[in-house]
Every structure is written in C-alpha cells, then in structure tokens.
Design a protein around this motif. Structure first.
Motif, PDB file in Angstrom:
ATOM      1  N   SER A 174      49.403 -19.944 -39.486  1.00  0.00           N
ATOM      2  CA  SER A 174      48.156 -20.467 -38.927  1.00  0.00           C
ATOM      3  C   SER A 174      48.053 -20.151 -37.438  1.00  0.00           C
ATOM      4  O   SER A 174      49.047 -20.031 -36.732  1.00  0.00           O
ATOM      5  CB  SER A 174      48.092 -21.976 -39.129  1.00  0.00           C
ATOM      6  N   ALA A 182      44.372 -22.703 -45.845  1.00  0.00           N
ATOM      7  CA  ALA A 182      45.663 -22.218 -46.322  1.00  0.00           C
ATOM      8  C   ALA A 182      45.719 -22.295 -47.837  1.00  0.00           C
ATOM      9  O   ALA A 182      46.251 -21.400 -48.505  1.00  0.00           O
ATOM     10  CB  ALA A 182      46.798 -23.030 -45.698  1.00  0.00           C
ATOM     11  N   GLU A 185      51.356 -19.841 -45.852  1.00  0.00           N
ATOM     12  CA  GLU A 185      50.059 -19.718 -45.186  1.00  0.00           C
ATOM     13  C   GLU A 185      49.974 -20.639 -43.978  1.00  0.00           C
ATOM     14  O   GLU A 185      49.408 -20.274 -42.955  1.00  0.00           O
ATOM     15  CB  GLU A 185      48.925 -20.036 -46.154  1.00  0.00           C
ATOM     16  N   ASN A 244      43.698 -19.430 -49.353  1.00  0.00           N
ATOM     17  CA  ASN A 244      44.376 -18.143 -49.247  1.00  0.00           C
ATOM     18  C   ASN A 244      45.627 -18.058 -50.107  1.00  0.00           C
ATOM     19  O   ASN A 244      45.972 -16.985 -50.590  1.00  0.00           O
ATOM     20  CB  ASN A 244      44.742 -17.858 -47.786  1.00  0.00           C
ATOM     21  N   ALA A 245      46.332 -19.162 -50.272  1.00  0.00           N
ATOM     22  CA  ALA A 245      47.624 -19.125 -50.961  1.00  0.00           C
ATOM     23  C   ALA A 245      47.520 -19.360 -52.455  1.00  0.00           C
ATOM     24  O   ALA A 245      48.329 -18.836 -53.222  1.00  0.00           O
ATOM     25  CB  ALA A 245      48.570 -20.168 -50.355  1.00  0.00           C
TER      26      ALA A 245
END
Length: 193
Positions: A107, A145, A103, A148-149
């Motif tokens: 970026s 991040a 992630e 999302n991850a």
C-alpha cells in the motif's frame, strides 16, 4: 462519530479465520504472488462483505493532531486540526485475512522504516471530521487490497456462457481449418503445364 462497543466484524474474524490447509486445488491470487486456497478466498470474500468503515476499532492505532498547512486563514495557524493515524502493520495484519496481506504490504500508506501505516487527513477544519476521514481511508485501503487480492466469484450463468463461447470458437476454428485443408488439397490435384 459513532463508536461501536459490540465485538465488530473486524475483530471477530480472528476466531473464525481458517488456518492454512493443504488442498490439491490452489488458486493464485492477484499478481500471482500470493497463493490462497478456496476456503481462504471464500473466508476473505465473506469478511470483506461484512466489513464497514464503522467496524474498524478506534483503538487499532494512535491518532495525533497537528497544525495543518495550506489555505484556511488563521484557522490553520491556531488550531491543530490535521489528523494523523499511525497503525502498526503487524497489528493490523492479525485482524485481516491472509489472502490480503501481500496487497496491504504494498500500500502507498506504508512507511517502510517504521513498518507502520500512516494516514493523514486535513480536508476539514474540524478534528473530528479529519479523524473520521483517516479511518475511512484505512477502510478504503483494506477494501482496495481485497479487490486486488481476491478474485471475484464467477456465477453459474457466466461460466455457462464462457463454455458456450469456447465451444463456438472451437467449432469455428475447426471449420476454418477444414476449409483451408480442402483448399490446399484441391491445389495438389491440379497440374499446371
């Protein structure tokens, strides 16, 4: 701006980061591109909970100042107030759990040619405020991040509720199939002359 001298959470993660372990049960991380074990995900969740904007070491990247653009009158023409933070991607990734690496690499702050993270801030008229804003944006990038991850944990109540909903849905499906079957079989018994 407060600088912490104690060993922050950001740096202490290196010592306790779990190595890639072979386990039979694997979870796919966000977007199914990065596989992580349960232990790695647990460690990443704990690390993200302990991460604060102040724990990011100021020595992780290079801060530079330049003249800003846009409105601001004579101040933008005379004072180098725009802050630019350059962090080497590989230097940052060694402090971050492996579950977040894919992630972070995607970026919007990544400069592909230099493989650096470049964050700029010119919101304020003061250098110190803009520098603090750069580190806050770096922190926000890492937190996003992580969101999302790393999938969230499901509570026991939620998993019980989902099982009850699945059971109810399955019972309803079987009941409707029996009704449909009975309707079809009742048609077979009738003869139309």
């Amino acid at each position: 701006m407060r600088i912490l001298s104690a060993r922050p959470v950001f740096l202490s993660f290196i010592a306790r980061r779990p190595q890639a372990q072979t386990t039979t049960r694997r979870l796919a991380a966000a977007r199914n591109t990065n596989e992580a074990s349960d232990e790695e995900l647990q460690a990443a969740r704990k690390w993200l909970n302990d991460l604060h904007a102040e724990t990011i070491p100021k020595s992780i990247g290079e801060m530079s100042f330049s003249r800003s653009s846009g409105p601001g009158g004579q101040n933008v023409n005379k004072v180098n107030s725009k802050a630019t933070l350059q962090v080497p991607l590989e230097g940052l990734l060694k402090y971050i759990p492996t579950a977040l690496h894919s992630e972070i690499r995607t970026s919007r702050y990544i400069a592909p040619r230099s493989n650096n993270i470049i964050i700029q801030a010119d919101d304020s008229r003061k250098q110190v405020d803009n520098a603090h804003s750069c580190y806050a944006r770096l922190h926000q990038m890492v937190v996003e991040a992580g969101r999302n991850a790393v999938p969230g944990e499901t509570s026991a109540e939620q998993s019980k509720r989902v099982k009850n909903l699945q059971k109810t849905e399955n019972e309803y499906r079987l009941k409707s199939k029996k009704q449909h079957s009975a309707k079809k079989s009742s048609r077979r018994g009738q003869s139309y002359d």
